[in-house]
Design a protein around this motif. Sequence first.
Motif, PDB file in Angstrom:
ATOM      1  N   ALA A  76       0.835  -1.204   0.000  1.00  0.00           N
ATOM      2  CA  ALA A  76       0.000   0.000   0.000  1.00  0.00           C
ATOM      3  C   ALA A  76       0.871   1.256   0.000  1.00  0.00           C
ATOM      4  CB  ALA A  76      -0.927   0.005   1.215  1.00  0.00           C
ATOM      5  N   GLU A  77       1.987   1.204   0.707  1.00  0.00           N
ATOM      6  CA  GLU A  77       2.860   2.380   0.773  1.00  0.00           C
ATOM      7  C   GLU A  77       3.608   2.599  -0.536  1.00  0.00           C
ATOM      8  OE1 GLU A  77       3.460   5.032   3.210  1.00  0.00           O
ATOM      9  OE2 GLU A  77       1.434   4.254   3.131  1.00  0.00           O
ATOM     10  N   VAL A  78       3.998   1.511  -1.206  1.00  0.00           N
ATOM     11  CA  VAL A  78       4.623   1.666  -2.529  1.00  0.00           C
ATOM     12  C   VAL A  78       3.638   2.347  -3.470  1.00  0.00           C
ATOM     13  CG1 VAL A  78       5.510   0.422  -4.542  1.00  0.00           C
ATOM     14  CG2 VAL A  78       6.215  -0.276  -2.229  1.00  0.00           C
ATOM     15  N   GLU A  79       2.400   1.922  -3.402  1.00  0.00           N
ATOM     16  CA  GLU A  79       1.375   2.504  -4.275  1.00  0.00           C
ATOM     17  C   GLU A  79       1.100   3.967  -3.896  1.00  0.00           C
ATOM     18  OE1 GLU A  79      -2.073   0.058  -4.645  1.00  0.00           O
ATOM     19  OE2 GLU A  79      -3.308   1.694  -5.459  1.00  0.00           O
ATOM     20  N   ARG A  80       1.034   4.232  -2.593  1.00  0.00           N
ATOM     21  CA  ARG A  80       0.771   5.605  -2.147  1.00  0.00           C
ATOM     22  C   ARG A  80       1.917   6.532  -2.540  1.00  0.00           C
ATOM     23  NH1 ARG A  80       0.922   9.187   2.421  1.00  0.00           N
ATOM     24  NH2 ARG A  80       2.494   7.872   3.425  1.00  0.00           N
ATOM     25  N   ALA A  81       3.160   6.080  -2.353  1.00  0.00           N
ATOM     26  CA  ALA A  81       4.318   6.907  -2.728  1.00  0.00           C
ATOM     27  C   ALA A  81       4.317   7.175  -4.231  1.00  0.00           C
ATOM     28  CB  ALA A  81       5.617   6.222  -2.299  1.00  0.00           C
ATOM     29  N   THR A  82       3.935   6.176  -4.997  1.00  0.00           N
ATOM     30  CA  THR A  82       3.866   6.345  -6.452  1.00  0.00           C
ATOM     31  C   THR A  82       2.826   7.414  -6.798  1.00  0.00           C
ATOM     32  OG1 THR A  82       4.495   4.035  -6.745  1.00  0.00           O
ATOM     33  CG2 THR A  82       3.458   5.141  -8.634  1.00  0.00           C
ATOM     34  N   GLY A  83       1.707   7.372  -6.127  1.00  0.00           N
ATOM     35  CA  GLY A  83       0.665   8.363  -6.359  1.00  0.00           C
ATOM     36  C   GLY A  83       1.115   9.772  -5.999  1.00  0.00           C
ATOM     37  N   LEU A  84       2.037   9.873  -5.051  1.00  0.00           N
ATOM     38  CA  LEU A  84       2.544  11.181  -4.619  1.00  0.00           C
ATOM     39  C   LEU A  84       3.662  11.694  -5.514  1.00  0.00           C
ATOM     40  CD1 LEU A  84       2.559  10.510  -0.769  1.00  0.00           C
ATOM     41  CD2 LEU A  84       1.109  12.161  -1.965  1.00  0.00           C
ATOM     42  N   GLY A  85       4.177  10.842  -6.423  1.00  0.00           N
ATOM     43  CA  GLY A  85       5.191  11.317  -7.355  1.00  0.00           C
ATOM     44  C   GLY A  85       6.486  10.525  -7.356  1.00  0.00           C
ATOM     45  N   ALA A  86       6.554   9.439  -6.589  1.00  0.00           N
ATOM     46  CA  ALA A  86       7.755   8.592  -6.585  1.00  0.00           C
ATOM     47  C   ALA A  86       7.718   7.626  -7.766  1.00  0.00           C
ATOM     48  CB  ALA A  86       7.843   7.808  -5.282  1.00  0.00           C
ATOM     49  N   THR A  87       8.895   7.159  -8.139  1.00  0.00           N
ATOM     50  CA  THR A  87       8.999   6.140  -9.186  1.00  0.00           C
ATOM     51  C   THR A  87       9.872   4.995  -8.678  1.00  0.00           C
ATOM     52  OG1 THR A  87      10.847   7.411 -10.085  1.00  0.00           O
ATOM     53  CG2 THR A  87       8.717   7.694 -11.151  1.00  0.00           C
ATOM     54  N   ARG A  88       9.633   3.804  -9.188  1.00  0.00           N
ATOM     55  CA  ARG A  88      10.512   2.676  -8.850  1.00  0.00           C
ATOM     56  C   ARG A  88      11.755   2.791  -9.697  1.00  0.00           C
ATOM     57  NH1 ARG A  88       6.865  -2.386  -7.037  1.00  0.00           N
ATOM     58  NH2 ARG A  88       8.901  -3.415  -7.047  1.00  0.00           N
ATOM     59  N   VAL A  89      12.906   2.521  -9.091  1.00  0.00           N
ATOM     60  CA  VAL A  89      14.162   2.615  -9.833  1.00  0.00           C
ATOM     61  C   VAL A  89      14.980   1.349  -9.642  1.00  0.00           C
ATOM     62  CG1 VAL A  89      14.311   5.133  -9.818  1.00  0.00           C
ATOM     63  CG2 VAL A  89      15.317   3.848  -7.934  1.00  0.00           C
ATOM     64  N   ASP A  90      15.822   1.104 -10.629  1.00  0.00           N
ATOM     65  CA  ASP A  90      16.700  -0.067 -10.603  1.00  0.00           C
ATOM     66  C   ASP A  90      18.124   0.409 -10.365  1.00  0.00           C
ATOM     67  OD1 ASP A  90      18.142  -2.339 -10.972  1.00  0.00           O
ATOM     68  OD2 ASP A  90      17.436  -2.734 -13.011  1.00  0.00           O
ATOM     69  N   ILE A  91      18.635   0.092  -9.188  1.00  0.00           N
ATOM     70  CA  ILE A  91      20.047   0.410  -8.911  1.00  0.00           C
ATOM     71  C   ILE A  91      20.834  -0.895  -8.783  1.00  0.00           C
ATOM     72  CG2 ILE A  91      19.598   2.650  -7.834  1.00  0.00           C
ATOM     73  CD1 ILE A  91      19.977   1.191  -5.095  1.00  0.00           C
ATOM     74  N   GLY A  92      20.313  -1.949  -9.424  1.00  0.00           N
ATOM     75  CA  GLY A  92      20.985  -3.244  -9.374  1.00  0.00           C
ATOM     76  C   GLY A  92      20.646  -4.054  -8.138  1.00  0.00           C
ATOM     77  N   GLN A  93      19.428  -3.853  -7.616  1.00  0.00           N
ATOM     78  CA  GLN A  93      19.096  -4.490  -6.348  1.00  0.00           C
ATOM     79  C   GLN A  93      18.493  -5.889  -6.486  1.00  0.00           C
ATOM     80  OE1 GLN A  93      17.572  -1.936  -7.727  1.00  0.00           O
ATOM     81  NE2 GLN A  93      15.441  -1.727  -7.159  1.00  0.00           N
ATOM     82  N   HIS A  94      18.295  -6.359  -7.745  1.00  0.00           N
ATOM     83  CA  HIS A  94      17.822  -7.741  -7.964  1.00  0.00           C
ATOM     84  C   HIS A  94      16.532  -8.028  -7.199  1.00  0.00           C
ATOM     85  CE1 HIS A  94      21.642  -8.327  -9.893  1.00  0.00           C
ATOM     86  NE2 HIS A  94      22.280  -8.033  -8.784  1.00  0.00           N
ATOM     87  N   GLU A  95      15.486  -7.293  -7.550  1.00  0.00           N
ATOM     88  CA  GLU A  95      14.229  -7.435  -6.807  1.00  0.00           C
ATOM     89  C   GLU A  95      13.607  -8.821  -6.953  1.00  0.00           C
ATOM     90  OE1 GLU A  95      11.469  -4.257  -7.537  1.00  0.00           O
ATOM     91  OE2 GLU A  95      12.799  -2.780  -6.651  1.00  0.00           O
ATOM     92  N   ASP A  96      14.031  -9.556  -7.993  1.00  0.00           N
ATOM     93  CA  ASP A  96      13.459 -10.884  -8.181  1.00  0.00           C
ATOM     94  C   ASP A  96      14.051 -11.898  -7.213  1.00  0.00           C
ATOM     95  OD1 ASP A  96      15.878 -10.355  -9.419  1.00  0.00           O
ATOM     96  OD2 ASP A  96      15.666 -12.034 -10.801  1.00  0.00           O
ATOM     97  N   GLU A  97      15.142 -11.554  -6.579  1.00  0.00           N
ATOM     98  CA  GLU A  97      15.826 -12.535  -5.741  1.00  0.00           C
ATOM     99  C   GLU A  97      15.581 -12.294  -4.255  1.00  0.00           C
ATOM    100  OE1 GLU A  97      19.897 -12.608  -7.057  1.00  0.00           O
ATOM    101  OE2 GLU A  97      19.312 -12.867  -9.136  1.00  0.00           O
ATOM    102  N   GLU A  98      16.586 -12.026  -3.519  1.00  0.00           N
ATOM    103  CA  GLU A  98      16.495 -12.054  -2.063  1.00  0.00           C
ATOM    104  C   GLU A  98      15.995 -10.750  -1.443  1.00  0.00           C
ATOM    105  OE1 GLU A  98      20.676 -10.547  -2.896  1.00  0.00           O
ATOM    106  OE2 GLU A  98      19.061 -11.601  -3.929  1.00  0.00           O
TER     107      GLU A  98
END
Lengths: 120, 120
Positions: A76-98
Motif C-alpha cells: 500500500a505504501e509503494v502505491e501511495r508513494a507512487t501516487g505522490l510522485g515517486a517512481t521505482r528505480v533499478d540500482i541493481g538491487q535484484h528485486e526478483d531474488e532475495e
Amino acid sequence: MASRLYNVTVDCRDPRELARFWSAVLDYKVTYDDGEEVAIETVDEVGPALLFLRAPDSKVVKNRIHFDLAPDDHDAEVERATGLGATRVDIGQHEDEEVTWVVMADPEGNEFCILTPRQD
Amino acid sequence: MASRLYNVTVDCRDPRELARFWSAVLDYKVTYDDGEEVAIETVDEVGPALLFLRAPDSKVVKNRIHFDLAPDDHDAEVERATGLGATRVDIGQHEDEEVTWVVMADPEGNEFCILTPRQD
C-alpha cells in the motif's frame, strides 16, 4: 551530549515541491519555509528535521545517503508513494531474488527504500 | 502515519569505522552490527537510526544529502570533531563572509555542517 543531529539536509531544485512530497510520505509538518529552505518535522518535533535547500548543482550519481522507510503496509505504501510522485528505480538491487525492500526515487531522483514493516 | 523514517543510510567503505566516528560525534550507541551494516541510534532510540552500509562504489561528488549538527559550544565541537577524524572542507561557502556554520567532512569525505547552538 555535545552535538545533536539537527537537520538532515537535502539539496534540491524545488524545496517547496520536495518538502510537499516528503511531508505527505512521512506525515511531517512544515516548520520553516522561506522559499529557499523548507524544513519539515514530525508532528511532535522529535528527531531531526528534514531540510530541503535550493542548490545550483544537479544530481549526477546515485546518492550515498538515502532514507529507509518502515511502512504499516508495504504494498500500500509503494502505491501511495507512487501516487505522490515517486517512481521505482533499478540500482541493481535484484528485486526478483532475495531483496525484501523496494527502491524508489522521489520527484527529484533521490533514491529511497520502502522496507518491510518493522515493530521497533 | 503510514511510513516512518526508519534509517538514514550512508554508503561507505568501512561501516564500523564510520559508525565509530558518528557515534562519538553524536553520542549514539551501536544497535546493530554484522560487519557489513552497522546501525547507531540515540541512547533512548528516538528518531531514525543512522545505518552505515558497505558499498562497492566510491564517493565522487559532493553529497546532496548531509547532516547539520547543533552543538553545545560551536568552537569546541569543531575541535572535538577534528580530533575524532573530521576535516574542514571548502565547498565554496565563503566562511569569511556571512556564513555562521563550519563545513566539515567525516573520515570518508561525507560533508556535514556544525551550526551555531540552537535552543529548539
